[in-house]
Design an enzyme around this catalytic site. Structure first.
Site, PDB file in Angstrom:
ATOM      1  N   GLU A  77      57.003  70.987  57.813  1.00 41.37           N
ATOM      2  CA  GLU A  77      56.768  70.458  56.463  1.00 41.37           C
ATOM      3  C   GLU A  77      58.004  69.808  55.853  1.00 41.37           C
ATOM      4  O   GLU A  77      57.890  68.830  55.108  1.00 41.37           O
ATOM      5  CB  GLU A  77      56.259  71.578  55.558  1.00 41.37           C
ATOM      6  CG  GLU A  77      54.856  72.065  55.888  1.00 41.37           C
ATOM      7  CD  GLU A  77      54.807  73.031  57.051  1.00 41.37           C
ATOM      8  OE1 GLU A  77      53.702  73.327  57.537  1.00 41.37           O
ATOM      9  OE2 GLU A  77      55.895  73.511  57.478  1.00 41.37           O
ATOM     10  N   PHE A 102      52.651  75.470  51.740  1.00 37.95           N
ATOM     11  CA  PHE A 102      53.681  74.903  52.599  1.00 37.95           C
ATOM     12  C   PHE A 102      54.383  73.726  51.922  1.00 37.95           C
ATOM     13  O   PHE A 102      55.600  73.550  52.058  1.00 37.95           O
ATOM     14  CB  PHE A 102      53.068  74.445  53.927  1.00 37.95           C
ATOM     15  CG  PHE A 102      52.361  75.541  54.671  1.00 37.95           C
ATOM     16  CD1 PHE A 102      52.809  76.851  54.621  1.00 37.95           C
ATOM     17  CD2 PHE A 102      51.239  75.263  55.425  1.00 37.95           C
ATOM     18  CE1 PHE A 102      52.156  77.861  55.307  1.00 37.95           C
ATOM     19  CE2 PHE A 102      50.572  76.268  56.117  1.00 37.95           C
ATOM     20  CZ  PHE A 102      51.029  77.569  56.064  1.00 37.95           C
ATOM     21  N   ARG A 185      38.942  69.929  49.385  1.00 40.18           N
ATOM     22  CA  ARG A 185      38.578  69.432  50.715  1.00 40.18           C
ATOM     23  C   ARG A 185      37.187  69.908  51.107  1.00 40.18           C
ATOM     24  O   ARG A 185      36.578  70.749  50.442  1.00 40.18           O
ATOM     25  CB  ARG A 185      39.599  69.946  51.726  1.00 40.18           C
ATOM     26  CG  ARG A 185      39.558  71.472  51.804  1.00 40.18           C
ATOM     27  CD  ARG A 185      40.401  72.048  52.905  1.00 40.18           C
ATOM     28  NE  ARG A 185      39.994  73.432  53.146  1.00 40.18           N
ATOM     29  CZ  ARG A 185      40.460  74.184  54.121  1.00 40.18           C
ATOM     30  NH1 ARG A 185      41.347  73.688  54.967  1.00 40.18           N
ATOM     31  NH2 ARG A 185      40.036  75.424  54.285  1.00 40.18           N
TER      32      ARG A 185
END
Length: 333
Positions: A77, A102, A185
């Site tokens: 990341e 993250f 999502r």
């Protein structure tokens, strides 16, 4: 006559990552991925980047449509954010996706120093915000808004549904500068189309009016606030819902104007820790403007949350529609 209690259906492991949509609710699949892919048809500067999570952030749809502009950075990341900053310096507009935990915790210094300090045009789109997964504190981004609000020049967005997400993608791409957007999502609920809603960066929108209670909300808690409003349509209270999709910069003018109306309980509802999110932003704005309504907050507690099935956790931590309705009724007496 004896009555037999009907047991609730046993929840399985899949409920830890269940859709936030209620049973039978209208949804749209992968609104972020489809919106970004369509926008990139006319914006050759847009690139998509991810840290081994394209399928789980819906960026794979962009990758299929524009493979030459799709970059898989692996489980790194910090590298993702550093590379996104470098691409932005060349004139590209990177959309960098990963899980919110993250993006914010693991790559915070890179976002702060590489992207934000130089006001680079990077769009960070982060999935699993707040309590939208049951996999415990390692995956529950209950502090992401607080972290991103603290970065100078960072625009922070918390969409409610598929409509909000789709429209926010275009607005984010048109805005110059770093953006952090919470990402919904998979099968994302359709809610705001019933209210004639249009996303505007930096603007709050009054979805429904009411004389007894004003709920100021963001993200999926706007959906829950509207559901709670319907639960109280039995005459227990007339509820107004003010949706605040942009957490920073905050639409102080609209919020203050709504909170100046006398006789209403003001409730801020958010899918975030009680520390550092929308609730504190609204409370600070009201204090600075000298507006002092009766004020309550519905948010996640300042603690590490449990793992488990999402419906159970939403009830446990008070952010389900029924819990919101019950708490407001109690506050109203």
């Amino acid at each position: 006559m004896n009555t037999v209690a009907i047991p609730k259906p046993r929840l399985t492991t899949s409920a830890m990552i269940a859709s936030i949509a209620s049973e039978g609710q209208r949804t749209r699949t992968a609104p972020f991925g489809h919106a970004l892919a369509a926008l990139a048809d006319t914006r050759p500067d847009i690139v998509g980047m991810t840290a081994d999570l394209s399928k789980y952030t819906d960026l794979h749809i962009f990758g299929q449509a524009h493979p030459e502009r799709f970059f898989q950075m692996g489980m790194a990341e910090q590298l993702l954010m550093g590379a996104a900053g470098g691409m932005a310096k060349t004139g590209l507009t990177p959309f960098a996706t990963t899980y919110a935990v993250f993006a914010t915790r693991r790559a915070y210094d890179f976002i702060h120093q590489v992207i934000a300090e130089e006001n680079l045009n990077v769009k960070i789109c982060a999935a699993l915000p707040g309590l939208t997964t049951g996999y415990g504190p390692s995956h529950q981004a209950t502090d992401d808004l607080a972290l991103m609000r603290a970065i100078p020049g960072m625009t922070v967005i918390d969409p409610c549904d598929a409509i909000d997400t789709e429209q926010a993608v275009a607005a984010v791409a048109a805005h110059h500068g770093p953006v952090y957007m919470r990402l919904l999502r998979g099968k994302v609920p359709l809610v705001l189309d019933e209210y004639g809603y249009e996303f505007e960066l930096g603007k709050a929108k009054l979805l429904r009016d009411g004389k007894d209670v004003l709920i100021i909300s963001s993200g999926i808690l706007t959906m829950r606030a509207l559901e709670a409003m319907n639960l109280m349509a039995d005459g227990s209270a007339e509820v107004a819902v003010l949706h605040v999709p942009t957490i920073k910069p905050l639409d102080v003018e609209t919020i203050v104007a709504q909170c100046r109306r006398p006789g209403r309980l003001v409730v801020v509802a958010e899918n975030h820790s009680t520390v550092g999110g929308l609730g504190e932003a609204v409370a600070t704005a009201l204090l600075r403007e000298g507006v002092h309504p009766a004020f309550r907050q519905i948010s996640l507690p300042d603690q590490f949350l449990d793992a488990g099935a999402l419906p159970t956790l939403h009830d446990r931590y008070g952010i389900s529609a029924q819990c919101i309705a019950d708490r407001i009724k109690a506050w109203l007496g």
